[in-house]
Design an enzyme around this catalytic site. Structure first.
Site, PDB file in Angstrom:
ATOM      1  N   GLU A 270       0.828  -1.214   0.000  1.00 43.56           N
ATOM      2  CA  GLU A 270       0.000   0.000   0.000  1.00 43.56           C
ATOM      3  C   GLU A 270       0.861   1.262   0.000  1.00 43.56           C
ATOM      4  O   GLU A 270       0.506   2.264  -0.617  1.00 43.56           O
ATOM      5  CB  GLU A 270      -0.976   0.003   1.185  1.00 43.56           C
ATOM      6  CG  GLU A 270      -1.949  -1.194   1.231  1.00 43.56           C
ATOM      7  CD  GLU A 270      -2.740  -1.429  -0.053  1.00 43.56           C
ATOM      8  OE1 GLU A 270      -2.914  -0.473  -0.831  1.00 43.56           O
ATOM      9  OE2 GLU A 270      -3.171  -2.579  -0.292  1.00 43.56           O
ATOM     10  N   HIS A 273       1.728   2.030  -3.495  1.00 43.40           N
ATOM     11  CA  HIS A 273       0.650   2.816  -4.116  1.00 43.40           C
ATOM     12  C   HIS A 273       0.730   4.266  -3.633  1.00 43.40           C
ATOM     13  O   HIS A 273       0.569   5.209  -4.415  1.00 43.40           O
ATOM     14  CB  HIS A 273      -0.719   2.257  -3.714  1.00 43.40           C
ATOM     15  CG  HIS A 273      -1.141   1.010  -4.459  1.00 43.40           C
ATOM     16  ND1 HIS A 273      -1.247   0.964  -5.823  1.00 43.40           N
ATOM     17  CD2 HIS A 273      -1.514  -0.221  -4.012  1.00 43.40           C
ATOM     18  CE1 HIS A 273      -1.664  -0.253  -6.192  1.00 43.40           C
ATOM     19  NE2 HIS A 273      -1.822  -0.994  -5.117  1.00 43.40           N
ATOM     20  N   GLU A 299      -0.410  -0.581  -9.873  1.00 39.75           N
ATOM     21  CA  GLU A 299      -0.037  -1.855  -9.274  1.00 39.75           C
ATOM     22  C   GLU A 299       1.464  -2.129  -9.473  1.00 39.75           C
ATOM     23  O   GLU A 299       2.089  -2.786  -8.640  1.00 39.75           O
ATOM     24  CB  GLU A 299      -0.894  -2.974  -9.879  1.00 39.75           C
ATOM     25  CG  GLU A 299      -0.910  -4.262  -9.103  1.00 39.75           C
ATOM     26  CD  GLU A 299      -1.567  -4.175  -7.713  1.00 39.75           C
ATOM     27  OE1 GLU A 299      -2.147  -3.124  -7.357  1.00 39.75           O
ATOM     28  OE2 GLU A 299      -1.466  -5.173  -6.978  1.00 39.75           O
TER      29      GLU A 299
END
Ligand code: ZN
Length: 505
Positions: A270, A273, A299
């Site tokens: 995460e 991201h 991604e």
């Protein structure tokens, strides 16, 4: 100011207000998944529906459509800066696509997917495909209709893929995936049959106290570059990352006292991201030059930090002493080598979200082929479970014991997310190619990781990927950054190189 420039300013301001509204909607969604009390769901659903309607109304405002039509025919569309040209072209593309979806279809899809997701929860709990089948039938029919409305010029699968991977075409993706599958299936089967296997008991037999995990993963995220003055980390059941504004990126994770990788690799994923969101240009926030290129590129950033950095031996050179300090009980007699080896187990298993890095791509390619066959009318929805099990047997050498461990495991189709799955493996593919190029351009990356220095890698991603926003589509973006055509070679070679030796291959 010319009339064209004035129109551009007005269109840009309108799109920015859409982004303001959309991030309020996202804030409500973040709260729902991290903080909301159990019984608040009913009122929250009403809040979310109102907000979604406001955002949709704003995004399809006919005045904005008139501005974009005028701009597309005006001088800035061809003669403005690259940012201006991309803004006009892509805002118009998005607007026209939205406008071509009839309100009746939008409303019916929203309602059907909410009910289908509820049906999915009970069907999966009971492992009963027949309870879900009519809903999947309905969702695919509506998505076929959506595809025909929004991009009548494209193959239906590509028309849906365009929502997640702009410019993506299944005819370009399928051969890449086929090549990858040809090389991964033998690797997985050789790993499964290997007599030598990495020993992962270090990570599964001793407790890693949650309080220590919280401090540890936060320190790791900060070290790779996640800016906690412009973001937060919170707990949730299904981890995600969401952007609530140019200086407000929310990442989430879950915790398992018996398995450190759940939180650590969840956070590295995460935060990957998050680094992308934090690297987008703030002055263009919510506009194409300040938006992510695609879900596949998003991604690629999460997988790069999670797998290619976070599972490397050199990362653990730096990270192990920190981990040992955080978990003196669990790691007292361990070593960086043993910990790194424990992360290299390849084991065919039924559930995608629990899969290791190598088998993961087989899970995705199976879904990509099946959903395409259904959408294109080559596979009846009723035959999905049998087709699933047969393909699973072929690729994994295993047969799912029931539908819950097979065709019923993912929420995506019930949620109307068709054309979404391939972006996961595209992300892996792009990540491997980018990492290879970063190594060529930046010299001794392993030496830098071993010293806990991730700045030059992040700086390179910022300039090559993040700064471009959505001005290039995924393939040209990766090709520009790496100097090579997009290929599955890098991922196949990287998996073999990193996981083979641990299994004596
Ligand atoms: Zn992700």
């Amino acid at each position: 100011m010319t009339a064209d420039a004035q129109t551009f300013t007005a269109a840009r301001a309108h799109a920015r207000r859409s982004a303001v509204l959309a991030t309020i909607d996202a804030l409500v969604g973040w709260d729902e998944r991290t903080k909301m009390p159990l019984r608040a769901g009913g009122w929250r659903a009403e809040q979310a529906a109102e907000l979604a309607a406001i955002v949709h109304r704003h995004r399809t405002d006919p005045h904005q459509g008139e501005r974009l039509a005028a701009l597309a025919a005006g001088p800035l569309a061809a003669g403005g800066s690259p940012e201006e040209q991309a803004t006009i072209r892509l805002l118009k593309h998005d607007f026209d696509k939205q406008a071509r979806r009839p309100p009746r279809l939008v409303e019916e899809l929203a309602r059907t997917t909410v009910e289908a997701q509820q049906a999915w929860v009970t069907a999966r709990a009971a492992s009963s495909w027949s309870d879900l089948e009519p809903w999947i039938e309905r969702v695919f029919a509506l998505k076929r209709e959506q595809a025909a409305c929004q991009r009548p010029d494209l193959d239906p699968y590509d028309a849906l893929l365009d929502d997640y991977e702009p410019g993506g075409r299944w005819r370009a993706i399928a051969p890449r995936f086929a090549e990858l599958r040809e090389r991964i299936v033998p690797l997985v089967q050789a790993c499964a049959a290997a007599t030598r296997r990495p020993d992962d008991r270090l990570l599964t037999e001793r407790p890693f106290p949650i309080a220590a995990q919280r401090a540890f993963v936060r320190e790791v995220a900060a070290r790779i570059g996640f800016d906690f003055d412009r973001g937060r980390l919170d707990s949730t059941d299904h981890p995600f990352c969401t952007s609530l504004g140019p200086d407000d990126c929310r990442i989430t994770t879950r915790w398992d006292e018996r398995f450190l990788p759940t939180a650590l690799y969840g956070v590295l994923h995460e935060a990957g991201h998050g680094l992308y969101d934090q690297g987008l240009r703030p002055e263009w926030y919510g506009l194409p030059p300040g938006e992510a290129a695609s879900l596949g590129i998003h991604e690629s950033q999460s997988r790069l930090w999670e797998n290619l950095v976070g599972r490397s031996r050199s990362f653990w050179e730096w990270c192990f002493p920190l981990a040992k300090q955080a978990f003196p009980g669990a790691l007292a007699d361990a070593s960086a080598d043993r910990l790194h080896q424990a992360l290299l187990v390849v084991r065919p298993s039924f559930i995608r979200v629990e899969a290791d890095e190598v088998t993961y791509n087989l899970h995705i390619m199976l879904r990509f082929d099946l959903e395409r066959a259904v959408l294109q009318g080559e596979l009846p929805v009723a035959d999905l479970p049998a087709a699933w099990d047969q393909r699973f047997q072929q690729d994994f050498g295993l047969r799912p014991p029931n539908a819950a461990a097979g065709v019923l495991q993912d929420i995506h189709w019930s949620a109307g997310l068709i054309g979404y799955f391939p972006t996961y493996t595209l992300g892996n593919l792009y990540a491997a190619q980018l990492m290879e190029a970063a190594g060529r351009r930046l010299g001794d990356l392993d030496g830098q990781f071993a010293a806990g220095d991730f700045a030059s890698l992040l700086g390179w991603l910022r300039s090559e990927i993040h700064a471009a926003g959505r001005m290039l589509e995924s393939d040209p973006l990766v090709e520009r950054a790496t100097g090579l055509p997009v290929s599955a070679d890098w991922l196949a070679a990287s998996l073999r190189r990193r996981y083979g030796p641990a299994h004596g291959l």
